[in-house]
Design a protein around this motif. Structure first.
Motif, PDB file in Angstrom:
ATOM      1  N   SER A 206       0.826  -1.211   0.000  1.00  0.00           N
ATOM      2  CA  SER A 206       0.000   0.000   0.000  1.00  0.00           C
ATOM      3  C   SER A 206       0.862   1.263   0.000  1.00  0.00           C
ATOM      4  CB  SER A 206      -0.928   0.009   1.217  1.00  0.00           C
ATOM      5  OG  SER A 206      -1.772  -1.116   1.206  1.00  0.00           O
ATOM      6  N   LEU A 207       1.903   1.267   0.827  1.00  0.00           N
ATOM      7  CA  LEU A 207       2.771   2.447   0.900  1.00  0.00           C
ATOM      8  C   LEU A 207       3.559   2.640  -0.394  1.00  0.00           C
ATOM      9  CD1 LEU A 207       3.967   2.016   4.581  1.00  0.00           C
ATOM     10  CD2 LEU A 207       2.439   3.794   3.719  1.00  0.00           C
ATOM     11  N   LYS A 208       3.977   1.546  -1.004  1.00  0.00           N
ATOM     12  CA  LYS A 208       4.660   1.654  -2.297  1.00  0.00           C
ATOM     13  C   LYS A 208       3.722   2.220  -3.359  1.00  0.00           C
ATOM     14  CE  LYS A 208       8.325  -1.840  -2.104  1.00  0.00           C
ATOM     15  NZ  LYS A 208       8.770  -3.139  -2.645  1.00  0.00           N
ATOM     16  N   LYS A 209       2.452   1.818  -3.290  1.00  0.00           N
ATOM     17  CA  LYS A 209       1.443   2.358  -4.220  1.00  0.00           C
ATOM     18  C   LYS A 209       1.307   3.863  -4.011  1.00  0.00           C
ATOM     19  CE  LYS A 209      -2.222   2.087  -7.030  1.00  0.00           C
ATOM     20  NZ  LYS A 209      -2.102   1.776  -8.466  1.00  0.00           N
ATOM     21  N   ALA A 210       1.300   4.290  -2.755  1.00  0.00           N
ATOM     22  CA  ALA A 210       1.168   5.720  -2.449  1.00  0.00           C
ATOM     23  C   ALA A 210       2.303   6.522  -3.074  1.00  0.00           C
ATOM     24  CB  ALA A 210       1.132   5.934  -0.940  1.00  0.00           C
ATOM     25  N   VAL A 211       3.552   6.061  -2.926  1.00  0.00           N
ATOM     26  CA  VAL A 211       4.677   6.835  -3.458  1.00  0.00           C
ATOM     27  C   VAL A 211       4.786   6.713  -4.977  1.00  0.00           C
ATOM     28  CG1 VAL A 211       5.963   6.771  -1.293  1.00  0.00           C
ATOM     29  CG2 VAL A 211       6.383   5.000  -3.000  1.00  0.00           C
ATOM     30  N   SER A 212       4.211   5.637  -5.528  1.00  0.00           N
ATOM     31  CA  SER A 212       4.218   5.531  -6.998  1.00  0.00           C
ATOM     32  C   SER A 212       3.233   6.527  -7.606  1.00  0.00           C
ATOM     33  CB  SER A 212       3.864   4.107  -7.436  1.00  0.00           C
ATOM     34  OG  SER A 212       2.500   3.826  -7.211  1.00  0.00           O
ATOM     35  N   LEU A 213       2.151   6.822  -6.861  1.00  0.00           N
ATOM     36  CA  LEU A 213       1.166   7.801  -7.334  1.00  0.00           C
ATOM     37  C   LEU A 213       1.649   9.232  -7.118  1.00  0.00           C
ATOM     38  CD1 LEU A 213      -2.124   6.162  -5.966  1.00  0.00           C
ATOM     39  CD2 LEU A 213      -1.465   6.390  -8.376  1.00  0.00           C
ATOM     40  N   ASP A 214       2.402   9.428  -6.066  1.00  0.00           N
ATOM     41  CA  ASP A 214       2.868  10.781  -5.728  1.00  0.00           C
ATOM     42  C   ASP A 214       4.301  10.671  -5.212  1.00  0.00           C
ATOM     43  OD1 ASP A 214       3.408  13.287  -4.759  1.00  0.00           O
ATOM     44  OD2 ASP A 214       1.533  13.498  -3.636  1.00  0.00           O
ATOM     45  N   HIS A 215       5.254  11.054  -6.058  1.00  0.00           N
ATOM     46  CA  HIS A 215       6.676  10.929  -5.722  1.00  0.00           C
ATOM     47  C   HIS A 215       7.115  11.921  -4.646  1.00  0.00           C
ATOM     48  CE1 HIS A 215       6.808   8.199  -8.987  1.00  0.00           C
ATOM     49  NE2 HIS A 215       6.728   9.099  -9.940  1.00  0.00           N
ATOM     50  N   GLU A 216       6.205  12.809  -4.227  1.00  0.00           N
ATOM     51  CA  GLU A 216       6.568  13.796  -3.202  1.00  0.00           C
ATOM     52  C   GLU A 216       5.696  13.656  -1.954  1.00  0.00           C
ATOM     53  OE1 GLU A 216       6.582  17.717  -4.829  1.00  0.00           O
ATOM     54  OE2 GLU A 216       8.306  17.321  -6.131  1.00  0.00           O
ATOM     55  N   TYR A 217       5.077  12.490  -1.802  1.00  0.00           N
ATOM     56  CA  TYR A 217       4.200  12.309  -0.641  1.00  0.00           C
ATOM     57  C   TYR A 217       5.050  11.921   0.570  1.00  0.00           C
ATOM     58  CZ  TYR A 217      -0.144  11.659   1.826  1.00  0.00           C
ATOM     59  OH  TYR A 217      -1.184  11.816   2.709  1.00  0.00           O
ATOM     60  N   THR A 218       5.480  12.946   1.277  1.00  0.00           N
ATOM     61  CA  THR A 218       6.448  12.788   2.371  1.00  0.00           C
ATOM     62  C   THR A 218       6.026  11.757   3.408  1.00  0.00           C
ATOM     63  OG1 THR A 218       5.375  14.643   3.456  1.00  0.00           O
ATOM     64  CG2 THR A 218       7.386  15.134   2.261  1.00  0.00           C
ATOM     65  N   LEU A 219       4.742  11.782   3.792  1.00  0.00           N
ATOM     66  CA  LEU A 219       4.277  10.909   4.874  1.00  0.00           C
ATOM     67  C   LEU A 219       4.466   9.439   4.533  1.00  0.00           C
ATOM     68  CD1 LEU A 219       0.980  12.747   5.893  1.00  0.00           C
ATOM     69  CD2 LEU A 219       3.272  13.067   6.789  1.00  0.00           C
ATOM     70  N   ALA A 220       4.242   9.087   3.256  1.00  0.00           N
ATOM     71  CA  ALA A 220       4.387   7.690   2.847  1.00  0.00           C
ATOM     72  C   ALA A 220       5.855   7.264   2.899  1.00  0.00           C
ATOM     73  CB  ALA A 220       3.811   7.479   1.457  1.00  0.00           C
ATOM     74  N   PHE A 221       6.754   8.158   2.482  1.00  0.00           N
ATOM     75  CA  PHE A 221       8.189   7.826   2.549  1.00  0.00           C
ATOM     76  C   PHE A 221       8.630   7.669   4.009  1.00  0.00           C
ATOM     77  CE2 PHE A 221       8.320   9.663  -1.786  1.00  0.00           C
ATOM     78  CZ  PHE A 221       8.962   8.609  -2.426  1.00  0.00           C
ATOM     79  N   LYS A 222       8.100   8.534   4.870  1.00  0.00           N
ATOM     80  CA  LYS A 222       8.435   8.452   6.294  1.00  0.00           C
ATOM     81  C   LYS A 222       7.955   7.115   6.870  1.00  0.00           C
ATOM     82  CE  LYS A 222       7.718  10.956  10.646  1.00  0.00           C
ATOM     83  NZ  LYS A 222       7.000  12.084  11.287  1.00  0.00           N
ATOM     84  N   GLU A 223       6.706   6.750   6.557  1.00  0.00           N
ATOM     85  CA  GLU A 223       6.152   5.502   7.072  1.00  0.00           C
ATOM     86  C   GLU A 223       6.847   4.284   6.471  1.00  0.00           C
ATOM     87  OE1 GLU A 223       4.103   3.568   9.820  1.00  0.00           O
ATOM     88  OE2 GLU A 223       4.064   5.746   9.576  1.00  0.00           O
ATOM     89  N   LEU A 224       7.272   4.404   5.216  1.00  0.00           N
ATOM     90  CA  LEU A 224       8.049   3.319   4.598  1.00  0.00           C
ATOM     91  C   LEU A 224       9.340   3.079   5.374  1.00  0.00           C
ATOM     92  CD1 LEU A 224       7.827   3.716   0.707  1.00  0.00           C
ATOM     93  CD2 LEU A 224       7.369   1.637   2.017  1.00  0.00           C
ATOM     94  N   GLY A 225      10.003   4.176   5.759  1.00  0.00           N
ATOM     95  CA  GLY A 225      11.222   4.057   6.561  1.00  0.00           C
ATOM     96  C   GLY A 225      10.952   3.322   7.861  1.00  0.00           C
ATOM     97  N   GLU A 226       9.858   3.697   8.536  1.00  0.00           N
ATOM     98  CA  GLU A 226       9.502   3.052   9.808  1.00  0.00           C
ATOM     99  C   GLU A 226       9.160   1.576   9.597  1.00  0.00           C
ATOM    100  OE1 GLU A 226       9.776   4.428  12.668  1.00  0.00           O
ATOM    101  OE2 GLU A 226       9.929   6.557  12.194  1.00  0.00           O
ATOM    102  N   LEU A 227       8.441   1.294   8.491  1.00  0.00           N
ATOM    103  CA  LEU A 227       8.041  -0.084   8.211  1.00  0.00           C
ATOM    104  C   LEU A 227       9.254  -0.956   7.909  1.00  0.00           C
ATOM    105  CD1 LEU A 227       5.961  -2.273   7.718  1.00  0.00           C
ATOM    106  CD2 LEU A 227       5.624  -1.375   5.406  1.00  0.00           C
ATOM    107  N   TYR A 228      10.161  -0.445   7.080  1.00  0.00           N
ATOM    108  CA  TYR A 228      11.384  -1.210   6.789  1.00  0.00           C
ATOM    109  C   TYR A 228      12.190  -1.441   8.064  1.00  0.00           C
ATOM    110  CZ  TYR A 228      10.929  -0.891   1.675  1.00  0.00           C
ATOM    111  OH  TYR A 228      10.524  -1.028   0.382  1.00  0.00           O
ATOM    112  N   TYR A 229      12.171  -0.468   8.967  1.00  0.00           N
ATOM    113  CA  TYR A 229      12.859  -0.600  10.258  1.00  0.00           C
ATOM    114  C   TYR A 229      12.259  -1.773  11.048  1.00  0.00           C
ATOM    115  CZ  TYR A 229      14.675   0.793  14.867  1.00  0.00           C
ATOM    116  OH  TYR A 229      15.304   0.820  16.091  1.00  0.00           O
TER     117      TYR A 229
END
Length: 531
Positions: free
Chosen positions: A222-245
């Protein structure tokens, strides 16, 4: 006719004017949406600038002051937000949004009764028919779980008026999530995505639900889908970092968080998390750069000190790690200190050759978490190193009890601890187990022979004999590697046959010793005695 032409011209002028008004309204709506997007994606300064320009261009539109105040409020500028809402009410007291905004501020400040009065006024003015007002009040009510039901009632009214508004579906999802109903929340977010397939926020929200449910693979999708739709959606990149952690994918966490930090307006807020991700990715030098700068403040957070001390250990800066640990222990509340803190500190002290303090810290760590196999082993080895053999035996026994099945190294270690503690019978039993596990290695036969020698100090019974003979059998293929062990075995057998008056055999073993070490004095003396 001239009359008809004038009539047509008149209607054309009206149509053009209406089109211009519609175009202007659409452009203004788009500008407001863009400003709100900037606020949502942690770029409030840009959002505020855009709203201030819109207000200058449209000084009579009181609703714009609500959106300015909303962005200021979410940026933590509550006084400025209140000023904007009050200006909006003064400009047009029939514009309901600014009452909703002031009520939102009161909700944030836990002034619930004052907030309700303002919400009721906003809803009364709008006659419960303005979707923007219904959304604004519902969103504010979601700040407190007690009012989730009120929020859902208002959102139901908004949906009845405009069921194609993705924001209504998003807020429905937020309300359902507050009620711990993840399934319904996901359905609402999916509905928002159906209405607007390019809405990254919907997929981001779905990702959050699945993160909380620990369904990490679906969350990641879901988060990858979010950043694929919007390459500047900061919140999704932040949450991706937390999820990968959480998924222990350090390098991926670092990449996602680097993108987040490059997009957010306030990267300093996320620097500590970024340092954690670098630490997990084993990029200790870069992590230390950030930890160092964060710790230069006299108000350094104990958590930052902890991980800085860990990371310094990992790069081999043991003295600085020790100093940082000492600062950490002086600042951290006792209840916040973890077993891993004492464990790491003990390892630092070991590197600085301070074994006794290291032992104390390993013991503290194990008192908090008794299942740390690595620390049990370090504690046992350290006790052995400083000749605390009895304590080493206790530690090795605990370690072996913790393992599903003890390994050959365990029997070797505890056998030697027994041996040096003069518990030869116990060491004998340990080395027998070692031989069972490693029948092709000479080390088991060597130490078993030594244990037997001490159980038969005069060698009269030859208890060690079969083990030294087996050692020789295994070692002769590579005599250089086990030279000292072979000398020990040959010497024992030379002596044994000597006391048994088997001089020919005795002589052959002492000659083997001389072959390996021509200056061996014991062998020389024995050969003289035989002649």
């Amino acid at each position: 006719s001239k009359k008809s032409f004038l009539r047509l011209s008149y209607f054309a002028a009206i149509l053009i004017a209406l089109l211009l008004i519609a175009f202007s309204s659409t452009a203004q709506t788009r500008d407001v949406e863009e400003a709100l997007y900037m606020s949502e994606t942690e770029r409030p300064t840009k959002g505020i600038d855009q709203m201030e320009k819109l207000i200058q261009a449209n000084p009579t539109d009181a609703s714009l002051l609500y959106y300015l105040g909303y962005i200021q409020m979410n940026a933590g500028e509550q006084d400025k937000a209140l000023s904007s809402f009050e200006k909006g009410i003064k400009l047009n007291d029939k514009e309901p949004l600014n009452y909703a905004g002031e009520g939102y501020l009161n909700m944030k400040q836990k002034k619930f009764s004052e907030a309700k009065i303002l919400f009721d006024k906003a809803l009364q003015i709008s006659k419960l028919k303005n979707v923007e007002v219904l959304k604004a009040v519902a969103e504010a009510y979601l700040l407190d779980k007690k009012y989730v039901g009120d929020a859902i009632q208002l959102l139901s009214k908004a949906k009845a008026i405009r069921d194609t508004d993705p924001e209504v579906s998003i807020l429905f999802g937020d309300a359902q999530w507050e009620q711990n109903n993840g399934g319904l929340a996901v359905s609402s977010y999916e509905q928002a995505a159906t209405i607007d397939p390019k809405l990254a926020r919907a997929y981001y929200k779905i990702g959050l639900v699945y993160v909380r449910a620990r369904t990490y693979d679906v969350a990641l999708e879901s988060l990858k889908k979010a950043v694929s739709l919007d390459h500047e959606y900061t919140l999704a990149f932040k949450e991706l970092g937390e999820l990968y952690y959480l998924m222990k994918k350090g390098e991926d966490a670092v990449k996602a968080y680097e993108t987040y930090l490059s997009l957010t307006e306030r990267p300093e807020v996320g620097r500590l998390r970024y340092a954690f991700f670098l630490f997990m990715a084993k990029d200790y030098p870069r992590a230390n750069e950030i930890f160092k700068s964060l710790n230069e403040s006299p108000e350094a957070n104990p958590l930052t000190l902890r991980f800085y001390a860990y990371s310094l250990f990992e790069v081999g800066d043991y003295q600085q790690s020790r100093t940082t640990f000492e600062t950490y222990f002086s600042k951290a509340p006792l209840q916040d200190i973890e077993a891993s803190d004492y464990a790491y500190y003990g390892k630092v002290l070991l590197k600085l050759n301070e074994e006794s303090p290291a032992i104390i810290n390993f013991q503290k760590s194990l008192a908090m978490d008794k299942d740390q196999v690595e620390i049990m082993q370090l504690l046992a080895e350290t006790n052995f190193k400083i000749k605390n053999y009895q304590d080493a035996i206790v530690s090795y026994r605990r370690l072996m009890a913790k393992r599903q099945k003890p390994v050959s190294q365990d029997y070797y270690s505890i056998g030697r601890a027994f041996y040096f503690n003069k518990q030869y019978q116990e060491s004998d039993s340990a080395f027998v187990k070692l031989i069972e596990l490693q029948p092709n290695m000479t080390v088991g036969y060597l130490w078993e022979a030594r244990a037997k020698s001490n159980l038969d100090p005069e060698s009269e019974n030859g208890l060690a004999k079969p083990y030294y003979e087996k050692l020789i059998e295994k070692a002769v293929a590579n005599p250089d590697k086990g030279k000292s062990d072979l000398i020990e075995a040959y010497s024992y057998l030379g002596y044994y046959h000597f006391i048994k008056n088997e001089m020919s055999l005795s002589k052959s073993y002492w000659e083997k010793v001389i072959t390996l070490n021509p200056s061996d004095e014991k062998a020389k003396e024995a050969l003289k005695a035989i002649h």
